[in-house]
Design a protein around this motif. Structure first.
Motif, mmCIF file in Angstrom:
data_model
loop_
_atom_site.group_PDB
_atom_site.id
_atom_site.type_symbol
_atom_site.label_atom_id
_atom_site.label_comp_id
_atom_site.label_asym_id
_atom_site.label_seq_id
_atom_site.Cartn_x
_atom_site.Cartn_y
_atom_site.Cartn_z
ATOM 1 N N THR A 27 95.135 37.386 23.686
ATOM 2 C CA THR A 27 94.534 37.044 22.403
ATOM 3 C C THR A 27 94.729 35.565 22.097
ATOM 4 O O THR A 27 95.847 35.034 22.215
ATOM 5 C CB THR A 27 95.122 37.909 21.268
ATOM 6 O OG1 THR A 27 94.672 37.412 19.998
ATOM 7 C CG2 THR A 27 96.641 37.938 21.288
ATOM 8 N N ALA A 28 93.628 34.912 21.759
ATOM 9 C CA ALA A 28 93.644 33.477 21.452
ATOM 10 C C ALA A 28 92.923 33.235 20.129
ATOM 11 O O ALA A 28 92.136 34.066 19.678
ATOM 12 C CB ALA A 28 92.967 32.682 22.573
ATOM 13 N N ALA A 29 93.187 32.094 19.530
ATOM 14 C CA ALA A 29 92.569 31.741 18.249
ATOM 15 C C ALA A 29 91.666 30.521 18.425
ATOM 16 O O ALA A 29 92.056 29.538 19.071
ATOM 17 C CB ALA A 29 93.643 31.442 17.203
ATOM 18 N N LEU A 80 98.013 38.113 17.018
ATOM 19 C CA LEU A 80 96.813 37.327 17.262
ATOM 20 C C LEU A 80 97.164 35.879 17.565
ATOM 21 O O LEU A 80 98.084 35.300 16.982
ATOM 22 C CB LEU A 80 95.897 37.380 16.030
ATOM 23 C CG LEU A 80 95.295 38.746 15.679
ATOM 24 C CD1 LEU A 80 94.494 38.646 14.395
ATOM 25 C CD2 LEU A 80 94.431 39.272 16.811
ATOM 26 N N GLY A 81 96.406 35.290 18.502
ATOM 27 C CA GLY A 81 96.583 33.877 18.819
ATOM 28 C C GLY A 81 97.753 33.564 19.722
ATOM 29 O O GLY A 81 98.136 32.393 19.852
ATOM 30 N N THR A 82 98.304 34.566 20.382
ATOM 31 C CA THR A 82 99.489 34.344 21.212
ATOM 32 C C THR A 82 99.179 33.535 22.468
ATOM 33 O O THR A 82 100.023 32.736 22.908
ATOM 34 C CB THR A 82 100.103 35.712 21.605
ATOM 35 O OG1 THR A 82 100.596 36.356 20.435
ATOM 36 C CG2 THR A 82 101.244 35.531 22.612
ATOM 37 N N SER A 91 90.235 35.384 17.901
ATOM 38 C CA SER A 91 90.335 35.492 16.450
ATOM 39 C C SER A 91 90.370 34.084 15.870
ATOM 40 O O SER A 91 90.211 33.098 16.593
ATOM 41 C CB SER A 91 91.595 36.274 16.060
ATOM 42 O OG SER A 91 92.761 35.562 16.487
ATOM 43 N N ALA A 92 90.560 33.988 14.567
ATOM 44 C CA ALA A 92 90.673 32.686 13.904
ATOM 45 C C ALA A 92 91.717 32.791 12.808
ATOM 46 O O ALA A 92 91.768 33.800 12.085
ATOM 47 C CB ALA A 92 89.330 32.263 13.320
ATOM 48 N N ALA A 93 92.524 31.761 12.690
ATOM 49 C CA ALA A 93 93.629 31.803 11.732
ATOM 50 C C ALA A 93 93.143 31.932 10.296
ATOM 51 O O ALA A 93 93.830 32.523 9.455
ATOM 52 C CB ALA A 93 94.490 30.548 11.885
ATOM 53 N N ASP A 121 88.633 28.193 16.003
ATOM 54 C CA ASP A 121 87.943 27.980 14.738
ATOM 55 C C ASP A 121 86.507 27.561 15.035
ATOM 56 O O ASP A 121 86.250 26.416 15.433
ATOM 57 C CB ASP A 121 88.660 26.902 13.920
ATOM 58 C CG ASP A 121 88.112 26.778 12.506
ATOM 59 O OD1 ASP A 121 87.009 27.304 12.242
ATOM 60 O OD2 ASP A 121 88.780 26.146 11.672
ATOM 61 N N ALA A 145 93.309 29.862 24.959
ATOM 62 C CA ALA A 145 91.891 30.247 25.044
ATOM 63 C C ALA A 145 91.341 29.839 26.393
ATOM 64 O O ALA A 145 90.590 28.858 26.534
ATOM 65 C CB ALA A 145 91.102 29.598 23.915
#
Length: 467
Positions: free
Chosen positions: A258-260, A459-461, A238-240, A262, A464
């Motif tokens: 789950t990673a974020a 999300l983003g926990t 995902s993306a912040a 950009d 990546a």
């Protein structure tokens, strides 16, 4: 010709995917499963059975025991509404809709549906209407519009709106004509690559299969959740800065990390390229061209990672005048005739019916399981034929498929089961959102029962990176 049986629907999907023999599956239960004139129970059972049977076939070819997928129709139909059957710390946790989302009459009497669950979509619709953010103000402003004109203006502004059509109106529309020829599932070889043998059997059927997932809302996440249920390593990206429907994450995030990233930055794109180089499946569900615009078109991925299976979801099928249009399940239901047909079948003012939705997000969920099935079928074909592969599913194509399964009568009076009535269909686990009670996966395998090894988390926990 009589409507196809669930087994016939399943076999048609199996053959459509280019798989030999009969699908190893046992189907139980009967229609109707939910209060609808459409065969949602049959669609749920067949699509879930197709994905589960493909899991069984992969495990068998890896040296695991032969087994048949077992799918009960009632359980499968309930899984088409899995986001409703949630408790967090004992409290109901359904997904919440924006307060101005929904249906309105325009000045010409035509109904339109607004999808405003993302803040920028809400703001854009209000900007177009020039009104305050209340249902009363939106309804009043729409009296100055004709339905089709507002739908088109909203689309040109990048907003999410659909005008309600009948089946006849959709069939006559250029986009309706374009998607009429779309099958529910398209699998094509897009590049040459040597065969990639399936690894030796592990404890779980999809153990060692890496899935890189860039999706949100329901359909794409359901695909990743299904693969995770059978042991795949699913990394959701995902993306912040992008909006998400966080209420859905406790349901669709089960089994995933789950990673974020950009992708507007070279560092983000470089990290994603590195992840893709180690992936078996690249799953994306953003508007057509959005992910490709950052350098991750299927052809580019196949060139960088020969043998990759690219899996793509769209709203309206990447064809016709609406091929690049944003859309969601509720909008496709409205535009393609389902809300009108369901209202007429329920005898709700048949001469001038108000929109009547399906009893679940059937297009989303069916598309999610068809995506999972297509990805697994492509892995099987990659092992035998080689090549890099592209799997495509659209909500509009799924709608056309569901419509083609036929209709049933007398189902509108049946109740939708409440969560407290589901008994052993429910399970519990800790999660990043609280103690989660949710629906089990309905695609059962006797030798390797599905389960989610990882709890859903915000999300983003995670980092990546592949484990």
């Amino acid at each position: 010709m009589s409507d196809p049986s669930p087994r016939e629907i399943l076999e048609a999907l199996w053959q459509r995917a280019g798989l030999a023999g009969a699908a190893p599956a046992l189907l139980a239960g009967e229609e109707p499963a939910l209060p609808s004139s459409f065969r949602i129970g049959a669609a749920a059972q067949a699509s879930i059975a197709a994905a589960t049977a493909a899991v069984a076939e992969i495990h068998r070819r890896r040296g695991g025991p032969a087994q048949a997928a077992a799918v009960d129709m009632r359980h499968a139909a309930l899984e088409f509404a899995s986001e409703r059957y949630l408790r967090l710390d004992g409290t109901a946790a359904p997904a919440h809709w924006d307060d101005i989302a929904g249906t309105y009459r325009c000045g010409d009497g035509r109904w339109v549906r607004l999808h405003t669950n993302f803040p920028h979509h809400r703001a854009g619709v209000l900007r177009l209407l020039g009104c305050e953010g209340t249902r009363a103000a939106v309804g009043k402003a729409l009296q100055d519009w004709e339905g089709f004109a507002f739908e088109q203006s909203a689309a040109e502004a990048g907003m999410c709106v659909a005008a309600m059509r009948s089946f006849a109106e959709w069939d006559a529309h250029p986009q309706g004509r374009a998607v009429a020829a779309l099958p529910p599932l398209r699998i094509e070889r897009i590049a040459e690559a040597p065969p990639v043998p399936l690894p030796n059997a592990g404890a779980r059927p999809l153990e060692g299969i890496r899935v890189l997932e860039a999706t949100r809302v329901i359909a794409g996440p359901v695909c990743g959740r299904t693969l995770a249920a059978h042991g795949a390593d699913v990394l959701h990206i995902s993306a912040a800065h992008l909006p998400s429907f966080d209420d859905l994450l406790p349901d669709t995030g089960r089994g995933k990390r789950t990673a974020a990233l950009d992708l507007r930055t070279e560092a983000g794109r470089a990290t994603l390229r590195g992840l893709a180089a180690g992936a078996d499946i690249f799953l994306q569900g953003y508007r057509p061209g959005a992910v490709a615009g950052h350098g991750f078109a299927p052809e580019a991925l196949a060139a960088a990672r020969p043998g990759i299976v690219c899996v793509s979801l769209s709203a309206y099928g990447e064809v016709g005048p609406w091929g690049g249009r944003r859309g969601f399940d509720s909008l496709v239901q409205t535009a393609s005739g389902f809300n009108h047909a369901e209202a007429v079948a329920a005898d709700a003012e048949p001469a001038d019916p108000a929109p009547r939705v399906l009893p679940c997000q059937a297009l989303d969920h069916a598309s999610g399981f068809l995506l999972a099935f297509g990805a697994l079928a492509a892995l099987l074909r990659r092992a035998e034929e080689g090549g890099s592969w592209l799997v495509r599913v659209s909500l509009a194509g799924t709608a056309q498929w569901l419509r083609g399964l036929g209709r049933i009568e007398g189902a509108f009076g049946m109740p939708v089961p409440k969560m407290e009535e589901l008994g052993d269909l429910l399970e519990q686990m800790p999660s990043g959102f609280g103690r989660l009670t949710s629906l089990r996966h309905s695609g059962r395998l006797p030798e390797t029962p599905p389960y989610w090894a990882l709890p859903p988390v915000p999300l983003g926990t995670h980092a990546a990176a592949w484990v």
